[in-house]
Design an enzyme around this catalytic site. Structure first.
Site, PDB file in Angstrom:
ATOM      1  CG  ASP A   1      17.355  -6.204  13.701  1.00 22.44           C
ATOM      2  OD1 ASP A   1      17.182  -7.199  14.435  1.00 22.44           O
ATOM      3  OD2 ASP A   1      18.489  -5.740  13.443  1.00 22.44           O
TER       4      ASP A   1
ATOM      5  CE  LYS B   1      22.749  -4.561  17.568  1.00 27.21           C
ATOM      6  NZ  LYS B   1      21.603  -4.557  16.664  1.00 27.21           N
TER       7      LYS B   1
HETATM    8  C1  GLC Z   1      22.399  -8.150  17.831  1.00 32.14           C
HETATM    9  C2  GLC Z   1      21.148  -8.022  18.682  1.00 32.14           C
HETATM   10  C3  GLC Z   1      19.950  -8.632  17.993  1.00 32.14           C
HETATM   11  C4  GLC Z   1      19.802  -8.033  16.595  1.00 32.14           C
HETATM   12  C5  GLC Z   1      21.099  -8.202  15.822  1.00 32.14           C
HETATM   13  C6  GLC Z   1      21.010  -7.569  14.438  1.00 32.14           C
HETATM   14  O1  GLC Z   1      22.724  -9.492  17.712  1.00 32.14           O
HETATM   15  O2  GLC Z   1      21.373  -8.641  19.938  1.00 32.14           O
HETATM   16  O3  GLC Z   1      18.770  -8.395  18.726  1.00 32.14           O
HETATM   17  O4  GLC Z   1      18.750  -8.654  15.926  1.00 32.14           O
HETATM   18  O5  GLC Z   1      22.157  -7.595  16.542  1.00 32.14           O
HETATM   19  O6  GLC Z   1      20.769  -6.214  14.499  1.00 32.14           O
END
Ligand code: GLC
Length: 494
Positions: free
Chosen positions: A195, A159
């Site tokens: 998350d 991200k």
């Molecule tokens: C990205 C992260 C992952 C997280 C997802 C949603 O893919 O690598 O760990 O769960 O974003 O936030």
């Protein structure tokens, strides 16, 4: 005019995925899942399938230790601090959102964790709990190799984050180091969760059939309950429990190029200008961080082909990230012959003079991009459901795209129903603040378990408990070391 729209349709055709293509995607994803789960193929597998240390979902009968718990939620566009007060059956949740400036997101790891510690201090002062030592659950939503419930090594940033000195490190240790630098706060980091896991836990508390946690927000990812014999990387010996929650990190699906048959030039463009080129390619076709940018690239392309805005894109439209994903939701909330929101979005991108035809084209581009996202994520959910083979499964879902896009939920329900084995049924359950609340819950359970461990340590004469729960930085380190030696941290919520 219909001929003109047909021409646009033809250009956008690569975004429309047939069920046959989605079936191929499911088969490839299943193969990627299996490669991630197997010891010999995991090192080179893009989808890492990280075992968490969460071994069960709440069954609603467990009793949490009463008291105050904190949670940190880092990973989306904002950073949040939460305070959960458990009192018998009642609980009260209070939270505060803190911005993480881009300069910190791209700075050093030390700056990031110092910022987090300073937000914790601010929050604890405001809520008048600074004098307490509070158990804390940390939702850290990035790919991590977990070595225990309180240890998570970041494998790579995803991200919008790119802080130096964090990849390869244990983020709980970095958090503890930052907290230890401050004389004013003392918290006990009891658990670190992704998350997706937080969402699964908080939904499972309300719905007994919940076994999948799904995020469609800034990023995209899913976790699910897997039988232990399929998880070759999980060596923890826990004979009574034959399952573990696996954080798939499916956003990285396609990083080995297996999805190239559906990727378009626009996807390539979005990837080229991203912080993590060549990585998270599945996520880049689905999540909130990229959907708006994909739409923008297509609109610019159509302008260059003289099919939109009279062939003259505004400076705003030419600016990367200027078309927010929230605009996609806004445009699509207009009914077929309504242009209210679309007009507002046109103003926001400096195209006030857009014609009705321009608006129709923008509407169609948004629809194609978001529908493809919903269909791709549906293929992923169907793959998980078909793999789990449960008669009925609830999927706990959180994330801004799922929550705020007007049709995402319905598109998903329709497409998963088409793709899933007809013997299995499912429902999608919106998680209310799952990622933060889930971390606080895991912290509460871990606190109860640690309390049990302390009691047995005490009986063995190895531990002298403090008389109260006040901020006492020195006693904590000794206990942590002792507990770590005697017992590898594990969790089993039953
Ligand atoms: C990205 C992260 C992952 C997280 C997802 C949603 O893919 O690598 O760990 O769960 O974003 O936030």
């Amino acid at each position: 005019m219909t001929q003109f729209m047909d021409e646009i349709e033809e250009i956008l055709k690569p975004l429309v995925l047939t069920n046959q293509q989605l079936g191929e995607i499911e088969a490839l994803l299943l193969q990627s899942f299996n490669e991630g789960l197997r010891k010999d193929t995991n090192p080179v597998a893009p989808v890492k399938m990280f075992p968490t240390f969460v071994r069960d979902v709440p069954d609603g009968k467990e009793k949490y230790a009463e008291g105050k718990y904190m949670a940190l939620d880092l990973g989306g566009t904002n950073f949040r601090v939460l305070l959960l007060e458990l009192n018998g059956d009642k609980f009260h949740l209070d939270s505060e959102v803190y911005a993480v400036p881009e300069i910190i997101m791209h700075g050093t790891g030390e700056q990031l964790f110092d910022h987090i510690a300073s937000c914790i201090s601010d929050f604890m002062k405001q809520r008048k709990v600074i004098q307490y030592r509070i158990p804390l659950g940390f939702t850290f939503s990035f790919p991590c190799k977990q070595e225990g419930l309180t240890s998570a090594r970041l494998t790579q940033w995803t991200k919008g984050f790119k802080c130096t000195g964090v990849e390869g490190e244990d983020v709980v240790q970095l958090l503890r180091d930052a907290i230890d630098k401050r004389p004013d706060i003392d918290v006990d980091v009891m658990a670190v969760v992704n998350d997706t896991t937080g969402t699964l836990m908080s939904c499972a508390l309300k719905n007994r059939e919940c076994r999948v946690g799904l995020i469609i927000g800034t990023g995209t990812n899913a976790c699910y309950m897997e039988t232990l014999e399929n998880v070759e990387l999980f060596s923890e010996d826990f004979p009574d429990v034959n399952q573990v929650v696996v954080n798939t990190e499916l956003g990285a699906f396609g990083d080995n190029k297996v999805l190239n048959f559906i990727r378009t030039n626009w996807d390539e463009e979005v990837d080229t200008t991203s912080l993590n080129r060549g990585k998270q390619l599945f996520e880049k076709m689905i999540s909130g961080m990229y959907l708006g940018e994909t739409v923008r690239c297509i609109l610019v392309d159509l302008c260059q082909k003289k099919l939109l805005f009279n062939g003259q894109p505004s400076d705003k439209l030419m600016t990367p990230k200027a078309f927010q994903t929230a605009y996609v939701s806004a445009v699509e909330s207009d009914k077929e012959d309504d242009y209210n929101m679309t007009r507002q979005v046109m103003s926001a991108i400096d195209h006030r003079a857009a014609t009705l035809l321009d608006c129709d084209v923008v509407k169609m581009v948004c629809k194609r991009v978001s529908t493809r996202a919903a269909h791709l994520v549906s293929a992923a959910v169907a793959t998980i459901l078909n793999k789990m083979k449960r008669p009925h499964t609830t999927i706990g879902v959180d994330g801004s795209v799922y929550k705020f896009h007007p049709h995402f939920h319905d598109l998903m329900v329709a497409k998963i129903s088409e793709l899933v084995d007809q013997n299995y049924t499912f429902n999608l359950m919106l998680s209310e603040d799952g990622s933060g609340r889930g971390a606080a819950l895991v912290a509460a359970v871990a606190t109860k378990q640690e309390h049990r461990r302390k009691v047995s340590l005490e009986q063995m004469g190895l531990y002298v408990p403090p008389r109260d729960g006040v901020n006492r930085k020195n006693s904590r380190l000794e206990l942590d070391e002792l507990v770590a030696k005697i017992n590898r941290t594990n969790i089993n919520i039953t």
